[in-house]
Motif scaffolding. Structure first.
Motif, PDB file in Angstrom:
ATOM      1  N   THR A 209     -16.642 -12.534  -1.036  1.00 24.15           N
ATOM      2  CA  THR A 209     -15.965 -11.614   0.002  1.00 24.15           C
ATOM      3  C   THR A 209     -14.535 -11.240  -0.034  1.00 24.15           C
ATOM      4  OG1 THR A 209     -15.460 -13.321   1.599  1.00 24.15           O
ATOM      5  CG2 THR A 209     -17.825 -12.285   2.017  1.00 24.15           C
ATOM      6  N   GLU A 210     -13.811 -12.302  -0.722  1.00 25.37           N
ATOM      7  CA  GLU A 210     -12.369 -12.001  -0.731  1.00 25.37           C
ATOM      8  C   GLU A 210     -12.085 -10.779  -1.929  1.00 25.37           C
ATOM      9  OE1 GLU A 210     -13.065 -16.155  -2.852  1.00 25.37           O
ATOM     10  OE2 GLU A 210     -13.756 -14.650  -1.189  1.00 25.37           O
ATOM     11  N   LEU A 211     -13.222 -10.827  -2.703  1.00 28.92           N
ATOM     12  CA  LEU A 211     -12.987  -9.677  -3.860  1.00 28.92           C
ATOM     13  C   LEU A 211     -13.413  -8.495  -3.551  1.00 28.92           C
ATOM     14  CD1 LEU A 211     -11.889  -9.789  -6.976  1.00 28.92           C
ATOM     15  CD2 LEU A 211     -14.509  -9.684  -7.364  1.00 28.92           C
ATOM     16  N   LEU A 212     -14.336  -8.508  -2.605  1.00 29.89           N
ATOM     17  CA  LEU A 212     -14.836  -7.326  -1.990  1.00 29.89           C
ATOM     18  C   LEU A 212     -13.794  -6.545  -1.321  1.00 29.89           C
ATOM     19  CD1 LEU A 212     -18.553  -8.031  -1.283  1.00 29.89           C
ATOM     20  CD2 LEU A 212     -17.694  -6.961  -3.284  1.00 29.89           C
ATOM     21  N   PHE A 213     -13.254  -7.091  -0.290  1.00 30.28           N
ATOM     22  CA  PHE A 213     -12.156  -6.872   0.721  1.00 30.28           C
ATOM     23  C   PHE A 213     -10.975  -6.450  -0.110  1.00 30.28           C
ATOM     24  CE2 PHE A 213     -14.347  -8.951   4.449  1.00 30.28           C
ATOM     25  CZ  PHE A 213     -14.189  -8.009   5.150  1.00 30.28           C
ATOM     26  N   LEU A 214     -10.533  -6.970  -1.245  1.00 31.82           N
ATOM     27  CA  LEU A 214      -9.501  -6.524  -1.970  1.00 31.82           C
ATOM     28  C   LEU A 214      -9.837  -5.164  -2.409  1.00 31.82           C
ATOM     29  CD1 LEU A 214      -6.850  -6.731  -3.518  1.00 31.82           C
ATOM     30  CD2 LEU A 214      -7.920  -8.109  -5.246  1.00 31.82           C
ATOM     31  N   GLN A 215     -11.000  -4.932  -3.254  1.00 32.12           N
ATOM     32  CA  GLN A 215     -11.316  -3.663  -3.633  1.00 32.12           C
ATOM     33  C   GLN A 215     -11.474  -2.604  -2.490  1.00 32.12           C
ATOM     34  OE1 GLN A 215     -14.635  -3.435  -6.865  1.00 32.12           O
ATOM     35  NE2 GLN A 215     -14.996  -5.620  -5.873  1.00 32.12           N
ATOM     36  N   HIS A 216     -12.036  -2.993  -1.314  1.00 37.15           N
ATOM     37  CA  HIS A 216     -12.016  -2.093  -0.086  1.00 37.15           C
ATOM     38  C   HIS A 216     -10.434  -1.628   0.248  1.00 37.15           C
ATOM     39  CE1 HIS A 216     -13.127  -0.554   3.969  1.00 37.15           C
ATOM     40  NE2 HIS A 216     -11.831  -0.918   4.407  1.00 37.15           N
ATOM     41  N   CYS A 217      -9.331  -2.822   0.325  1.00 40.90           N
ATOM     42  CA  CYS A 217      -7.959  -2.320   0.420  1.00 40.90           C
ATOM     43  C   CYS A 217      -7.503  -1.288  -0.848  1.00 40.90           C
ATOM     44  CB  CYS A 217      -7.316  -3.314   0.523  1.00 40.90           C
ATOM     45  SG  CYS A 217      -7.554  -4.635   2.091  1.00 40.90           S
ATOM     46  N   MET A 218      -7.957  -1.634  -1.707  1.00 44.08           N
ATOM     47  CA  MET A 218      -7.339  -0.548  -2.863  1.00 44.08           C
ATOM     48  C   MET A 218      -7.943   0.768  -2.784  1.00 44.08           C
ATOM     49  SD  MET A 218      -8.163  -3.512  -5.990  1.00 44.08           S
ATOM     50  CE  MET A 218      -8.136  -2.356  -7.292  1.00 44.08           C
ATOM     51  N   ALA A 219      -9.138   0.921  -2.309  1.00 41.46           N
ATOM     52  CA  ALA A 219      -9.806   2.261  -1.841  1.00 41.46           C
ATOM     53  C   ALA A 219      -9.193   2.918  -0.853  1.00 41.46           C
ATOM     54  CB  ALA A 219     -11.450   1.934  -1.878  1.00 41.46           C
ATOM     55  N   LYS A 220      -8.884   2.071   0.204  1.00 42.21           N
ATOM     56  CA  LYS A 220      -8.593   2.621   1.481  1.00 42.21           C
ATOM     57  C   LYS A 220      -6.808   2.786   1.540  1.00 42.21           C
ATOM     58  CE  LYS A 220     -12.005   2.970   4.331  1.00 42.21           C
ATOM     59  NZ  LYS A 220     -12.162   4.015   5.213  1.00 42.21           N
ATOM     60  N   LEU A 221      -6.162   2.595   0.328  1.00 38.97           N
ATOM     61  CA  LEU A 221      -4.635   2.731   0.315  1.00 38.97           C
ATOM     62  C   LEU A 221      -4.303   4.028  -0.143  1.00 38.97           C
ATOM     63  CD1 LEU A 221      -2.099   1.050   1.105  1.00 38.97           C
ATOM     64  CD2 LEU A 221      -2.021   0.582  -1.503  1.00 38.97           C
ATOM     65  N   ARG A 222      -3.674   4.877   0.695  1.00 36.07           N
ATOM     66  CA  ARG A 222      -3.160   6.075   0.317  1.00 36.07           C
ATOM     67  C   ARG A 222      -2.166   6.274  -0.713  1.00 36.07           C
ATOM     68  NH1 ARG A 222      -1.668   9.459   5.689  1.00 36.07           N
ATOM     69  NH2 ARG A 222      -3.737   9.511   5.799  1.00 36.07           N
ATOM     70  N   ASP A 223      -2.157   7.181  -1.534  1.00 38.51           N
ATOM     71  CA  ASP A 223      -1.006   7.317  -2.523  1.00 38.51           C
ATOM     72  C   ASP A 223       0.381   7.440  -1.737  1.00 38.51           C
ATOM     73  OD1 ASP A 223      -3.112   8.212  -4.479  1.00 38.51           O
ATOM     74  OD2 ASP A 223      -2.438  10.329  -4.318  1.00 38.51           O
TER      75      ASP A 223
END
Length: 675
Positions: free
Chosen positions: A298-312
Motif C-alpha cells: 500500500t505504501e508504494l501505491l500511495f506514493l504513486q498516487h501522490c506523484m500522479a496527483k501533484l500539479r506542475d
C-alpha cells in the motif's frame, strides 16, 4: 485537563458502551462516542463565540438552537432512560440532518445523515453523556484534541479492522507543514487523511492570511481536500476540520487506491500534498491495475498516487517506511527511478525508531519532493535518538525541538552534525538506492551512540537480508527477466575517445579488473598526444585484459579523464535496444566473456579490437523495466556489502569506547567532522 486525563475519560466511556447491546461492536461504540464528542466540542466553541460577541457588544446566533444545544439537552437530568433514547432518535438526529442555511450547516447535516448508532439503554447513554460533558475542552491546551481522541480509540479497536493506521505525532505533522509552507490559494490534499491532522495543521498555518470575504470562502470550501476509506475516520476528520474553523471541508469517503492514476486530469491535481499512508497493508490485483507499477504494498501505491496527483510546480511531503528507499523488486525500483527523474526530491529526513509508538519497530522517513524538474541533490538529515536511549516510545515521545535542526537544514540549508548531502549521480551509481545512513555516526563514541551504532548495524544486516531474499526470489523466477533474440552490437557501438593531440591531459584514469574506473597510479608517457579522452557515457577497456573484467563505464563527470592510448573507448548510439548498464553487466558475465574471447585476435597475446566489439552477440532484454530493476538490485547489494565492514568496525569501536567511559558521560562529536 491534561491529554492523559482526557484519554482516561474516553476509556471510561468506551467501557460503558461495550456493555450495551447496541454498541458492543467496537466500530459501533466508536461512532456513538464520536458524534457525542463532536456536539460537546461544537457547543464549547459556540459558547466562546457568544462570549466574544458580548464583549464586542454584538450578537452571535448559534448554529444549533434551543433545546437541541448540548448544554440544554445533555445537562437535563430529567431526560433519561427511554425518554432520552426517544429524544435522540426521533428528535435530535432528524433536526441535525435537516440543518440548512450555510455551508457549515449543510456539512454538519451531511455528517449526521450517516449517523445511525444510538445505545439501547438510555440510562447507560446518560452515564456516557455525563463523562463527555465533564471534559472541559476550553481547558485543553492541545489544539488537536480530536486527533488524540482518535488515536486513543484506534488503540482500543486494534482488532476491529484498522490495519495499517496509526496516529502521526504532532511534532512531525507541524514540522512537515512548516517545511512545505502551504499558502492560501493553494489546494491542499491528503489522500488518506484519517482524523485530518495534516489538513488541520495546514488550516492553522494559513488561517491568518484570510483577510477578505473571498479569502474566507476560499479557506472554507476550496483549500482543504481529503479522502479516507474508513467510515469513522472520515467522520472524525470532517468533524475535526469543522471544529478548527473550516466550515465546508472537502473530505470524501472512498478507497483512494481504487482511483486510476495512469491518466489524471490536471483539474484533479493539487498544489500541496501532505500525508502519512498506511504501511504494510496489501491490495488485490484489481486495485493494482490502477497504477503504472503494480505492487501489493500500500505504501508504494500511495506514493504513486501522490506523484500522479501533484500539479506542475507543486510540492509534497510524505511519511514512508525504509523499504521504499531500498527494496529492489521491479515496482519499487521503477517508482524510485521515476521519482528521481521526473520529480525533484529535495530532502529525506530519517526518523529514529519509536517515533510512532503504535509501530515502534518501523523505521520511517519524511520524503519531500516537488514537480519541478529532476532531482539534483538530496539533503539528508538524521533525527537523533533521545539522549541515553536507543529509541523514542509512548512514554518518551519525540519532542518538538528535536526537529528544529531538520527544518533549518531542509528549508534554509543551515547544516549541523546530523545533516549531509548526496548528489544525483551517486544515487544512480548505487542503483537508485536511497537508503543512505548518517555518515557522522562513526565519529561518536559515547554509550548512547554505541547503542545507536548497534541498532544501525542490526538495521543494515536486516536490509542486506531483505535484498538477498529479493535476489533469491528473482533467481527462482527468471522468467520475469525474459531475453529476446541475440543480435550483434554492430552499429550500436560508436567509437569514441578522441586523441589528446596538442591538449594537455589534466587527469589520468585507469581500469581495474573488477570493472571500475580508478585514478591512474603510474607515470604517464612523456608524449601524451595519443592518450584518449574519456567522457560520461563512454565504455573503456584494456584490450588484453577485457576477458577478465577489465572494462568500465564512465557514469559521471567526476570519473572522466584521459586513458592509455592502447585502450579502446566506445559508446552506445542513441536508440540502442539495450542500456549502458545492461551491456556492461552482460560483458562482465561468463557468457559475455566467452563472446569477448571468441572475437579476440592475436597469436601470442589475444586482443579485442573495436571491430571485434561490434561482432559480439548480445541478447536483447525482453522487459527493460524488470532488467533495470535487477541491475539496480545488484548495485544496491554491492553498496551495502562495501559499507558493512566499516559499519561493523565502527560499532565495535564505539562499544569499546563506551565500555571504558564513565557511566552516563557523553562524549561530544569532534568539531572536525561537523558538516
Amino acid at each position: 485537563m491534561t491529554l492523559f486525563e482526557l484519554q482516561a475519560k474516553i476509556k471510561s466511556a468506551s467501557d460503558k458502551m461495550r456493555a450495551d447491546d447496541n454498541t458492543k461492536n467496537a466500530l459501533k461504540y466508536l461512532e456513538q462516542l464520536t458524534w457525542l464528542l463532536f456536539l460537546k466540542v461544537l457547543d464549547s466553541m459556540e459558547e466562546t463565540k457568544e462570549m466574544v460577541a458580548r464583549i464586542d457588544g454584538a450578537t452571535y446566533r448559534p448554529l444549533i438552537a434551543g433545546k437541541y444545544r448540548w448544554k440544554t439537552w445533555a445537562r437535563n437530568n430529567k431526560l433519561t432512560g427511554d425518554e432520552l433514547i426517544e429524544f435522540v432518535t426521533d428528535d435530535l438526529l432528524p433536526y441535525l440532518r435537516g440543518l440548512r442555511g450555510s455551508a457549515r450547516a449543510e456539512r454538519i447535516a451531511a455528517i449526521f445523515g450517516e449517523i445511525r448508532t444510538v445505545m439501547k439503554s438510555g440510562y447507560s447513554l446518560k452515564e456516557v453523556i455525563a463523562i463527555v460533558d465533564s471534559i472541559d475542552f476550553h481547558a485543553l491546551n492541545n489544539h488537536h484534541a480530536m486527533s488524540v481522541i482518535y488515536e486513543s480509540l484506534l488503540a482500543q479497536t486494534a482488532d476491529a479492522g484498522w490495519s495499517g493506521e496509526f496516529y502521526t505525532p504532532r511534532p512531525v505533522v507541524e514540522s512537515m507543514v512548516r517545511i512545505i509552507d502551504p499558502t492560501l490559494g493553494e489546494r491542499i490534499y491528503d489522500p488518506c487523511c484519517g482524523s485530518a491532522g495534516f489538513l488541520v495543521a495546514s488550516a492553522e498555518h494559513v488561517a491568518s492570511a484570510t483577510k477578505t470575504v473571498e479569502d474566507k470562502e476560499r479557506f472554507n470550501s476550496a483549500t482543504f481536500f481529503g479522502q479516507e476509506s474508513g467510515e469513522i475516520a472520515a467522520l472524525v476528520g470532517t468533524m475535526n476540520l469543522i471544529l478548527h474553523g473550516v466550515e465546508d471541508p472537502q473530505v470524501v469517503r472512498r478507497n483512494t487506491l481504487e482511483q486510476d492514476t495512469r491518466n489524471v486530469n490536471p483539474s484533479d491535481q493539487f498544489d500541496v500534498i501532505l500525508t502519512n499512508p498506511p504501511f504494510g497493508g496489501t491490495e488485490n490485483p484489481q486495485v493494482q491495475q490502477n497504477f503504472p507499477s503494480r505492487s501489493a504494498a500500500t505504501e508504494l501505491l500511495f506514493l504513486q498516487h501522490c506523484m500522479a496527483k501533484l500539479r506542475d510546480g507543486g510540492r509534497a511531503a510524505i511519511v514512508l517506511p525504509d523499504g521504499i528507499l531500498y527494496r529492489t523488486e521491479t515496482a519499487f525500483s521503477t517508482v524510485r527511478r521515476r521519482l528521481l527523474n521526473e520529480f525533484n526530491v529535495t530532502a529525506i529526513v530519517r526518523l529514529p525508531t519509536g517515533v510512532f509508538p503504535t509501530a515502534a519497530d518501523t523505521r520511517t522517513n519524511l520524503i519531500f519532493f516537488s514537480k519541478a524538474g529532476r532531482t539534483q541533490t538530496i539533503r539528508y538529515y538524521q533525527v537523533p535518538n533521545p539522549p541515553g536511549k536507543r529509541s523514542y516510545s509512548k512514554t518518551n515521545p519525540l519532542p518538538v525541538e528535536v526537529l528544529t535542526g531538520a527544518e533549518r537544514w531542509v528549508v534554509h540549508g543551515v547544516a549541523d552534525e546530523y545533516s549531509w548531502e548526496v548528489d544525483y549521480d551517486t544515487i544512480i551509481d548505487n542503483g537508485y538506492d536511497l537508503d543512505i545512513p548518517w555518515p557522522n555516526a562513526a565519529f561518536s563514541s559515547d554509550a548512547a551512540s554505541a547503542g545507536a551504532r548497534i541498532e544501525e548495524l542490526r538495521n543494515r544486516l536486516a536490509t542486506l537480508t531483505e535484498l538477498t531474499d529479493a535476489l533469491a526470489k528473482a533467481h527462482e523466477s527468471l522468467e520475469s527477466y525474459p531475453l529476446g533474440e541475440n543480435i550483434k552490437i554492430g552499429d550500436w557501438a560508436v567509437e569514441a575517445g578522441a586523441r589528446a593531440g596538442s591538449r594537455t591531459p589534466d587527469r589520468y584514469v585507469g581500469v581495474s579488473n573488477e570493472g571500475g574506473l580508478t585514478p591512474f597510479k603510474g607515470t604517464p608517457a612523456k608524449d601524451t598526444s595519443r592518450y584518449r579522452e574519456l567522457r560520461p557515457g563512454d565504455f573503456v577497456y584494456n584490450p588484453m585484459r577485457v576477458n577478465v573484467g577489465s572494462i568500465a563505464l564512465c557514469r559521471r563527470e567526476e570519473e572522466a579523464g584521459w586513458v592509455s592510448p592502447d585502450y579502446v573507448v566506445f559508446r552506445l548510439a542513441e536508440g540502442a535496444p539495450f542500456s549502458d548498464e545492461y551491456l556492461l553487466m552482460y560483458l562482465k558475465s561468463e557468457q559475455g566473456k566467452a563472446e569477448i574471447v571468441r572475437e579476440s585476435r592475436g597469436a601470442v597475446r589475444r586482443r579485442l579490437y573495436f571491430d571485434g566489439v561490434r561482432k559480439i552477440n548480445v541478447p536483447v532484454p525482453g522487459d527493460t523495466e524488470s532488467w533495470s530493476a535487477l541491475i539496480a538490485s545488484f548495485a544496491a547489494v554491492r553498496r551495502h556489502l562495501r559499507e558493512l565492514p566499516a559499519t561493523a568496525l565502527t560499532t565495535l569501536a564505539a562499544f569499546e569506547a563506551a565500555a571504558f567511559s564513565p557511566r552516563g558521560a557523553v562524549t561530544d562529536t569532534p568539531a572536525e567532522v561537523m558538516v
